[in-house]
Design a protein around this motif. Sequence first.
Motif: not given
Length: 718
Positions: A468-487
């Motif tokens: 998702y991405r949303q415009d803010l009054p002075n910028g923007e909000l960006i969200g990512w969905y992720f999958q990760a295998t962490l060592r």
Amino acid sequence: MTVAIWHRLATPPTTKVDWLVRGCLILSLASFLGAGITAISYWRERYGTIQTALNSAQAKLDDAVLELNAELEHLETTVETLAEDLSSGSLENAEVEARLEETLRANPNFSATAVAYEPYGFSEERELFHPNFKRLLTDGGERFERFDTEEFSNYLEADWYRQPLLEGAQWTYPYISPIINSIILEYSVPFTVPDADAPDPSGIVYANYDLNQLSRLFQSFDLGTTGYPIVITSSGQLIYHPITSFVQQQRSMIDLAQEFNDSDLEAIARQMMAGESGIGERSGGAASWMIYQSIPATNWSVGVVLFRDDIFGDTVSLTNKLVLLSVLLTSGVVLALVVALPPHRDHISQLWLLSMSVSGVLALGLLAIWLLEIQQVEVVQDTTPPLVTETSLQQFLSRQRENNIEQGLSEPIFLPTGVFLQSMEFKNANDFFVTGYIWQRYNDEIHEGISRGFVLPEAIAFSSQEAYRQDLPNGELIGWYFQATLRQTFDYSKYPFDNQQGWLRIWHQDFASNVILTPDLGAYDLMVPLSLPGLESLDNMVVPGWNIKQSFFRYRFNSYNSNFGFMGETQVKDFPELYFEVDLERDLVTVIITQIMRVIIVSGLLFGVQYLVRYKKDDNQLGFSASGVISASGGFSFILILDQINLRSQLATGGIIYIEYLYFVLYIMILVVVFNAIMVAKGSDNALLKYNNNILPKLLYWPLLLGLQILVTLYVFV
């Protein structure tokens, strides 16, 4: 029995058993004395830790109540002065708007000032008049705006207007302002203008104190890692709570206590409603204390919740004292059993009773040490405490800014970042699989030229997509969905009684630059680690064999011996990296079923073999075969070795882990049983073996096994 024991002790010792009983009595008394001293030391340290935390919280609460009371009294006085000036005529209707704006600008703790008139109370030409001046907070600061409330709201029938108009000056219950869409508190005073034709009363004048102001006040008083404040009215309704939905729904503290069946909370709530001050203790799953105090200006009450797990953030010292106490009590009871059940040669049934009693006490002592160890909490070095308040976060960031300036580096750029995990799983000993969302808030001015994105440096398998991405009054909000295998590296030295910590280590995409990721604390209802912020609800979060204890953000300082090829200024030495951490403890039932049960079963079967080892007195008597004992023991050894190899392949860790010591003890016991079987099969004339047909090895089997297990447990855990 007590009389018999006392008589035996009063008689001068004449046999070896009597001397043994006397020695055990002295050692037992010494053990109980040591246990008493240890218990006193433990309770003194525990009480001191609790009192230090409570006194610190009480002092901060006193400061908060003092400042809050002063602010509310000032607001009341200001509004009452406006009402008096309107009623006396010293403030004319034509001047009221300028006075309201001037008052709002002069009082930074006010979020709004307004006056609302009865129909034609302002003038004969204007039916309704309700000028409302608001302080609006934006990313760039604050601005003031005037609203004509009568144009979009019929305030005449609203409770916040009718009640003070008819009942007199009062604080209204919290409600959501339709103008700023925020929960506000309001103090209103009726007034009557000095005009014969004016309605009596002519209207109300009021000022707002919104929850954001209240929140900033509490954040300025750091109330601990997980402590949080609440404010209630004299009727118990919540005015402030970290979970804002409780306030929006106009829930009361009594409602919450009854909903959660918490009698302790209900008792504390009634004391707070009565205007009392004190400290209340709550038991249950998340044991806590609540310090509460009334606000004189309003008869409201403020409470601060401190969780027991937060107060005892590092329990190593206390746990070690409890382990020592358990060992001393166990040894004291074992020695006392020898005194109560002296091991006379001709009392076989009493010898078995003594053996089983001692074994039971040792088993309970071992279980107590396990329970203490699985609950132990250690402080991780080179990290910050959990970041749960805006105050603690800003203090840390200010220190980082000062450090950069002192070192001649550019000021850091702060980028708010949030995490929400939907699933977690241990793939193997070192791979931790997670799925969820990561979002970042970018400001057009602050983050100009900064790339959008993040890096999980410990991921060996990773995928993400913009969700998702949303415009803010002075910028923007960006969200990512992720999958990760962490060592990641986990410490299995105390397996299976280990607690583990899985984490999400996050870099900005420009990871060698001066960008410091900051937790987006405002995106969570409650940042208390025990409330598991940033995690899917436990109903949907499945981590087999584990219990989730807490989750939180913190910084760890890491350094690297490379600049990754970047030119110019790089931040690769003692740089604060953002971690989202989840504390996990193994489920004790799962541990017993999957790991300890096989040790218990093999121990029991081995005892069965030992029980059959005896001298054969005649051809018709059921005897044993030394080769059969060796074969059975070899089978047990084979089972343990295979299990140990399988365990090693799963954990792939260096050093010896705790459960392997239990296997080593069983290997020793297997050798002892085999040696005993060979000696008996050879017809050894050893008096200890021939006594009552090899009964001593049977009597000593369980005490020896459990005693060795306690020794190796102390070696590993303490």
